[in-house]
Design a protein around this motif. Structure first.
Motif, PDB file in Angstrom:
ATOM      1  N   THR A 551      91.689  28.612 -24.138  1.00 14.79           N
ATOM      2  CA  THR A 551      91.722  27.171 -24.442  1.00 14.79           C
ATOM      3  C   THR A 551      90.842  26.377 -23.493  1.00 14.79           C
ATOM      4  O   THR A 551      90.406  25.277 -23.827  1.00 14.79           O
ATOM      5  CB  THR A 551      93.159  26.635 -24.337  1.00 14.79           C
ATOM      6  N   ARG A 552      90.574  26.932 -22.307  1.00 19.25           N
ATOM      7  CA  ARG A 552      89.787  26.189 -21.320  1.00 19.25           C
ATOM      8  C   ARG A 552      88.686  27.065 -20.743  1.00 19.25           C
ATOM      9  O   ARG A 552      88.810  28.291 -20.672  1.00 19.25           O
ATOM     10  CB  ARG A 552      90.692  25.680 -20.186  1.00 19.25           C
ATOM     11  N   LYS A 553      87.615  26.399 -20.319  1.00 15.31           N
ATOM     12  CA  LYS A 553      86.467  27.119 -19.788  1.00 15.31           C
ATOM     13  C   LYS A 553      86.812  27.826 -18.486  1.00 15.31           C
ATOM     14  O   LYS A 553      86.361  28.954 -18.238  1.00 15.31           O
ATOM     15  CB  LYS A 553      85.320  26.134 -19.564  1.00 15.31           C
ATOM     16  N   ASP A 554      87.626  27.165 -17.625  1.00 11.39           N
ATOM     17  CA  ASP A 554      87.959  27.792 -16.346  1.00 11.39           C
ATOM     18  C   ASP A 554      88.828  29.041 -16.553  1.00 11.39           C
ATOM     19  O   ASP A 554      88.772  29.987 -15.768  1.00 11.39           O
ATOM     20  CB  ASP A 554      88.637  26.795 -15.406  1.00 11.39           C
ATOM     21  N   TYR A 555      89.651  29.043 -17.644  1.00 10.93           N
ATOM     22  CA  TYR A 555      90.429  30.248 -17.941  1.00 10.93           C
ATOM     23  C   TYR A 555      89.494  31.406 -18.312  1.00 10.93           C
ATOM     24  O   TYR A 555      89.713  32.553 -17.914  1.00 10.93           O
ATOM     25  CB  TYR A 555      91.390  29.986 -19.097  1.00 10.93           C
ATOM     26  N   LEU A 556      88.450  31.088 -19.091  1.00 12.19           N
ATOM     27  CA  LEU A 556      87.479  32.113 -19.459  1.00 12.19           C
ATOM     28  C   LEU A 556      86.756  32.646 -18.224  1.00 12.19           C
ATOM     29  O   LEU A 556      86.587  33.870 -18.069  1.00 12.19           O
ATOM     30  CB  LEU A 556      86.472  31.539 -20.460  1.00 12.19           C
ATOM     31  N   GLU A 557      86.333  31.746 -17.348  1.00 14.09           N
ATOM     32  CA  GLU A 557      85.638  32.178 -16.136  1.00 14.09           C
ATOM     33  C   GLU A 557      86.547  33.032 -15.259  1.00 14.09           C
ATOM     34  O   GLU A 557      86.113  34.036 -14.669  1.00 14.09           O
ATOM     35  CB  GLU A 557      85.148  30.944 -15.374  1.00 14.09           C
ATOM     36  N   GLN A 558      87.813  32.639 -15.178  1.00 13.77           N
ATOM     37  CA  GLN A 558      88.772  33.411 -14.390  1.00 13.77           C
ATOM     38  C   GLN A 558      88.961  34.809 -14.992  1.00 13.77           C
ATOM     39  O   GLN A 558      89.015  35.815 -14.275  1.00 13.77           O
ATOM     40  CB  GLN A 558      90.104  32.656 -14.356  1.00 13.77           C
ATOM     41  N   HIS A 559      89.047  34.867 -16.300  1.00  8.88           N
ATOM     42  CA  HIS A 559      89.187  36.153 -16.996  1.00  8.88           C
ATOM     43  C   HIS A 559      87.982  37.058 -16.731  1.00  8.88           C
ATOM     44  O   HIS A 559      88.145  38.247 -16.421  1.00  8.88           O
ATOM     45  CB  HIS A 559      89.346  35.891 -18.500  1.00  8.88           C
ATOM     46  N   CYS A 560      86.787  36.495 -16.872  1.00  7.10           N
ATOM     47  CA  CYS A 560      85.577  37.305 -16.659  1.00  7.10           C
ATOM     48  C   CYS A 560      85.501  37.831 -15.236  1.00  7.10           C
ATOM     49  O   CYS A 560      85.100  38.981 -14.997  1.00  7.10           O
ATOM     50  CB  CYS A 560      84.336  36.476 -16.979  1.00  7.10           C
ATOM     51  N   LEU A 561      85.893  36.983 -14.289  1.00  8.01           N
ATOM     52  CA  LEU A 561      85.847  37.396 -12.884  1.00  8.01           C
ATOM     53  C   LEU A 561      86.862  38.494 -12.598  1.00  8.01           C
ATOM     54  O   LEU A 561      86.589  39.447 -11.857  1.00  8.01           O
ATOM     55  CB  LEU A 561      86.100  36.175 -11.989  1.00  8.01           C
ATOM     56  N   ALA A 562      88.044  38.382 -13.221  1.00 10.10           N
ATOM     57  CA  ALA A 562      89.108  39.343 -12.930  1.00 10.10           C
ATOM     58  C   ALA A 562      88.930  40.662 -13.667  1.00 10.10           C
ATOM     59  O   ALA A 562      89.223  41.735 -13.126  1.00 10.10           O
ATOM     60  CB  ALA A 562      90.457  38.723 -13.293  1.00 10.10           C
ATOM     61  N   ILE A 563      88.445  40.612 -14.907  1.00  9.39           N
ATOM     62  CA  ILE A 563      88.433  41.810 -15.751  1.00  9.39           C
ATOM     63  C   ILE A 563      87.064  42.481 -15.804  1.00  9.39           C
ATOM     64  O   ILE A 563      86.948  43.708 -15.743  1.00  9.39           O
ATOM     65  CB  ILE A 563      88.897  41.465 -17.186  1.00  9.39           C
ATOM     66  N   HIS A 564      86.016  41.681 -15.916  1.00  6.14           N
ATOM     67  CA  HIS A 564      84.705  42.249 -16.213  1.00  6.14           C
ATOM     68  C   HIS A 564      83.775  42.331 -15.002  1.00  6.14           C
ATOM     69  O   HIS A 564      82.607  42.682 -15.165  1.00  6.14           O
ATOM     70  CB  HIS A 564      84.030  41.425 -17.313  1.00  6.14           C
ATOM     71  N   THR A 565      84.257  41.980 -13.829  1.00  4.21           N
ATOM     72  CA  THR A 565      83.439  42.148 -12.618  1.00  4.21           C
ATOM     73  C   THR A 565      84.288  42.792 -11.533  1.00  4.21           C
ATOM     74  O   THR A 565      85.518  42.749 -11.570  1.00  4.21           O
ATOM     75  CB  THR A 565      82.902  40.794 -12.108  1.00  4.21           C
ATOM     76  N   SER A 566      83.615  43.358 -10.578  1.00  4.88           N
ATOM     77  CA  SER A 566      84.317  43.984  -9.450  1.00  4.88           C
ATOM     78  C   SER A 566      84.342  43.065  -8.234  1.00  4.88           C
ATOM     79  O   SER A 566      84.792  43.467  -7.159  1.00  4.88           O
ATOM     80  CB  SER A 566      83.630  45.310  -9.084  1.00  4.88           C
ATOM     81  N   GLU A 567      83.888  41.850  -8.410  1.00  5.17           N
ATOM     82  CA  GLU A 567      83.840  40.920  -7.279  1.00  5.17           C
ATOM     83  C   GLU A 567      85.242  40.433  -6.932  1.00  5.17           C
ATOM     84  O   GLU A 567      86.042  40.132  -7.820  1.00  5.17           O
ATOM     85  CB  GLU A 567      82.951  39.721  -7.626  1.00  5.17           C
ATOM     86  N   ARG A 568      85.509  40.344  -5.651  1.00  6.57           N
ATOM     87  CA  ARG A 568      86.783  39.801  -5.156  1.00  6.57           C
ATOM     88  C   ARG A 568      86.449  38.844  -4.011  1.00  6.57           C
ATOM     89  O   ARG A 568      86.618  39.181  -2.831  1.00  6.57           O
ATOM     90  CB  ARG A 568      87.699  40.937  -4.706  1.00  6.57           C
ATOM     91  N   PRO A 569      85.990  37.664  -4.354  1.00  7.82           N
ATOM     92  CA  PRO A 569      85.453  36.765  -3.330  1.00  7.82           C
ATOM     93  C   PRO A 569      86.501  36.017  -2.509  1.00  7.82           C
ATOM     94  O   PRO A 569      86.158  35.414  -1.496  1.00  7.82           O
ATOM     95  CB  PRO A 569      84.620  35.780  -4.167  1.00  7.82           C
TER      96      PRO A 569
END
Length: 735
Positions: A551-569
């Motif tokens: 529903t929100r862009k920040d939710y999508l960005e959070q999802h991509c960061l958590a699931i589709h990348t290995s970054e843990r900043p």
């Protein structure tokens, strides 16, 4: 209108001269300038009708023009009243801008009426009205009152170009006008702003080099400088006025537009050059040289000067086009109303011009063309400034008080800006996306978004933006400084706009009420997000790597960061454990704290560090109380509206949702789109959201908006629309 600041820059108001000094001369009068000035003055001084409208100004305007003509004739001169003809194609954008300004003036007039400023409202009303076609008949009537001394002359297009032709070909000795464009069209002698007492400012084209300090002068150099400084035929380069235009022309290696624009970029790198400016510039230059006009001795339409063979009539159509002899005669003699093409009330028979006009008039075939230019001795004359005769309103208040607060302003425009902050009036709307604004300048800035032109570029990361102020805010992202601090909490911010957005958090009043439920919000964007996600079930933000949507862009960005990348900043400062989002880090922080703020109301000895741990306890231990607990938890997250004022009563849930369940009868057009003839509001909105979802019509730059296909555009009336507000566009389709 002329070039802004041309009069002081060219020192055009330094020699007051009386018309009596030109005895025996032939005068060409730019009569529509006097009509417009007279109309505006009459409108300012006339009374208002009961419905706050202004009376017909024509009689008073014609009387003021007649006074000018009487003054000229009394000085022993012959005068031609040269009137504007058809709208010049090259000036189409300017005419559209003026029409828009008249609409804005009506809005300003309404604001003034609401403030009780009737005198100021009248001025805006005066600017918003249009001269009636009957003025042509009245001007011909003036000419009839002075037989053999005054003649009406209708130009094909602009009177300015026709006056230039008459002056260049020695068909008149002097031009009288309010417009500095007379010099651009090659008029050698002009009497500017002459008043009813015969006083005006006399200026000769031979004075231009002295005024500019040029030892080497050419008409091409002067003309291109004035076009660059902003004329009516081309859009101005931001920040370039007449003084800078002179500096650019003087510094340019040659007078080609390519060389001129390179000089602009070198001297003033921040100036944004509009798209297609070079083409528009050349067309403006050719318009001054080759505009369509009338040769009055032959009664044929031609051009000011013969164009070269490579400039065809088809190409030069922007500068007007050649008419047949019959059409030319009707326009020159004022036999038709140009706006409608209908015959005027006072038709002159074009078949016997020699009988109607004396041999001294160039409409007569016996007219003898002057071979010598009359010279005038104007030195030694001293007289009052022509402006001393103007009946300007000297009683205009110098201070304007706001009726809503104690503030006082020294000009009306600032008061009207202040009024917008009190009334939240948004009178200026975007015709593409229907977004509304309180100020015209804000709308103009907004329109750049639809233009797609991104001229402001970040030198660090290469991103481009439509506006300079957005780039300025973006530059803060590359700077670690956070100079803007909240006065209510320790938080600091990189930009002032971020600080203002944050301050809304501290507001107790929730001004934005959802019409579909009883929830209210502090920020309008929170309300729009709520409507889109809760009531319309829109999930426009889709992951391009899996099937999930959000529903929100920040939710999508959070999802991509958590699931589709290995970054843990996000790193815990105590144990160095890393997380892929800030929410995970906040939850983890409770591990290092001894505080247990979350207590079970049923078994008080049970306390927890995190709210989700308490929720898990309720689910495992008290499942019967879980629903009541969750409702209480949700209510605690959103405190009721509080303020120093008495809060507004919330609408009961039944009444707020009534609009949603009401069944509307749909127009045939909307019914065809949604497949039913009767539906509720929520069903209509959901159906349109389904169409957007199915056809993937989301705006790629902002998924809260969508671009309609042909069927949606026919129903909604707009190309781009905000998904959360789509129902507001359907009122005309509902019964």
């Amino acid at each position: 209108m002329g070039v802004p600041r041309a009069f002081p820059h060219l020192k055009m108001r330094q020699r007051p001269v009386n018309i009596s000094n030109f005895k025996g001369s032939t005068i060409a009068l730019d009569v529509m300038g006097y009509v417009v000035k007279g109309h505006y003055r009459m409108m300012k001084t006339s009374g208002l009708a009961d419905d706050n409208t202004l009376p017909d100004s024509t009689p008073g305007v014609i009387s003021s023009v007649e006074d000018i003509v009487r003054t000229i004739v009394a000085a022993g001169c012959v005068v031609y009243l040269v009137a504007d003809g058809k709208k010049l194609p090259k000036k189409a954008k300017e005419h559209a801008a003026r029409a828009k300004k008249r609409e804005n003036d009506l809005v300003m007039a309404e604001s003034c009426f609401q403030l009780g400023l009737k005198k100021e409202a009248k001025k805006y009303l005066a600017r918003s009205t249009v001269i009636s076609p009957a003025t042509v008949d009245s001007l011909k009537g003036i000419a009839a009152k002075f037989p053999g001394k005054c003649f009406y002359f209708g130009a094909l297009f602009e009177a300015d170009s026709q006056l230039g032709y008459l002056a260049q070909n020695n068909l008149c000795d002097l031009v009288i006008s309010h417009d500095s464009d007379m010099l651009l069209f090659g008029c050698p002698k002009v009497l500017f702003t002459m008043n009813t007492k015969g006083w005006g400012f006399y200026y000769e084209a031979v004075d231009i080099p002295t005024a500019l300090g040029w030892k080497k002068y050419s008409y091409e150099k002067f003309l291109k400088m004035m076009i660059l400084a902003k004329c009516d035929y081309v859009k101005n380069i931001a920040g370039i006025g007449i003084a800078r235009a002179q500096k650019i022309i003087e510094s340019s290696p040659d007078l080609s537009i390519t060389s001129i624009l390179k000089t602009v970029t070198t001297l003033f790198p921040d100036s944004g050059i509009p798209d297609d400016y070079a083409t528009e510039f050349d067309e403006a230059y050719f318009t001054y040289l080759y505009s369509a006009i009338v040769d009055p001795m032959k009664m044929e339409s031609t051009r000011i000067s013969p164009p070269p063979l490579d400039l065809t009539e088809e190409y030069l159509s922007f500068a007007g086009y050649v008419h047949s002899r019959e059409q030319t005669l009707d326009i020159v003699l004022g036999n038709i109303y140009l706006d409608s093409g209908r015959p005027s009330r006072n038709v002159t028979d074009p078949s016997n011009l020699d009988e109607l006009f004396p041999p001294e008039c160039f409409f007569n075939s016996m007219y003898e063309h002057k071979k010598e230019v009359l010279e005038f001795d104007v030195d030694g004359w001293e007289g009052p400034s022509p402006n001393e005769d103007d009946d300007e309103d000297d009683e205009r208040p110098k201070k304007f008080d706001c009726v809503e607060c104690d503030k006082t302003f020294d000009c009306l425009s600032r008061l009207l800006y202040q009024t917008v902050t009190h009334t939240n009036l948004k009178a200026f709307s975007c015709h593409l996306c229907k977004r509304t604004f309180g100020y015209r300048q804000t709308l103009e800035l907004h329109m750049r978004i639809h233009g797609g032109v991104r001229k402001s570029k970040c030198d660090i990361c290469g991103l481009t933006f439509t506006r300079q102020d957005i780039l300025t805010n973006h530059m803060a992202a590359h700077n670690e400084a956070r100079p803007f601090q909240c006065d209510q909490c320790p938080k600091t911010f990189k930009t002032n706009s971020c600080l203002h957005q944050h301050k809304e958090v501290h507001l107790q009043v929730r001004r934005y009420q959802c019409e579909n439920c009883d929830l209210s919000f502090k920020r309008i964007r929170e309300l729009e997000s709520h409507k889109s996600t809760v009531h319309y079930k829109a999930r426009p933000f889709k992951c391009d790597k899996c099937e999930k949507d959000f529903t929100r862009k920040d939710y999508l960005e959070q999802h991509c960061l958590a699931i589709h990348t290995s970054e843990r900043p996000f790193v815990c400062e105590i144990c160095n454990k890393t997380f892929n989002d800030s929410a995970g880090l906040r939850k983890h922080a409770a591990v290092h704290s001894e505080a247990k703020p979350f207590r079970c109301d049923i078994c008080p000895n049970m306390t927890y560090k995190r709210s989700d741990h308490l929720t898990r306890h309720m689910k495992d231990t008290h499942p019967a109380k879980l629903e009541e607990f969750m409702a209480k938890k949700k209510k605690a997250k959103r405190p009721p509206a509080t303020s120093t004022e008495e809060p507004k009563k919330k609408k009961p849930l039944e009444s707020t949702s009534k609009a949603n369940i009401k069944i509307h009868k749909l127009s045939p057009q909307l019914a065809k789109l949604v497949g039913q003839s009767m539906m509720s509001q929520i069903d209509i909105v959901n159906k349109i959201n389904d169409i957007v979802e199915e056809k993937q019509l989301y705006d790629p730059n902002n998924h809260l908006y969508a671009f309609g296909d042909q069927d949606l555009v026919n129903v909604l009336g707009v190309l781009r629309f905000k998904i959360a507000n789509v129902f507001n566009l359907l009122n005309r389709h509902l019964e």
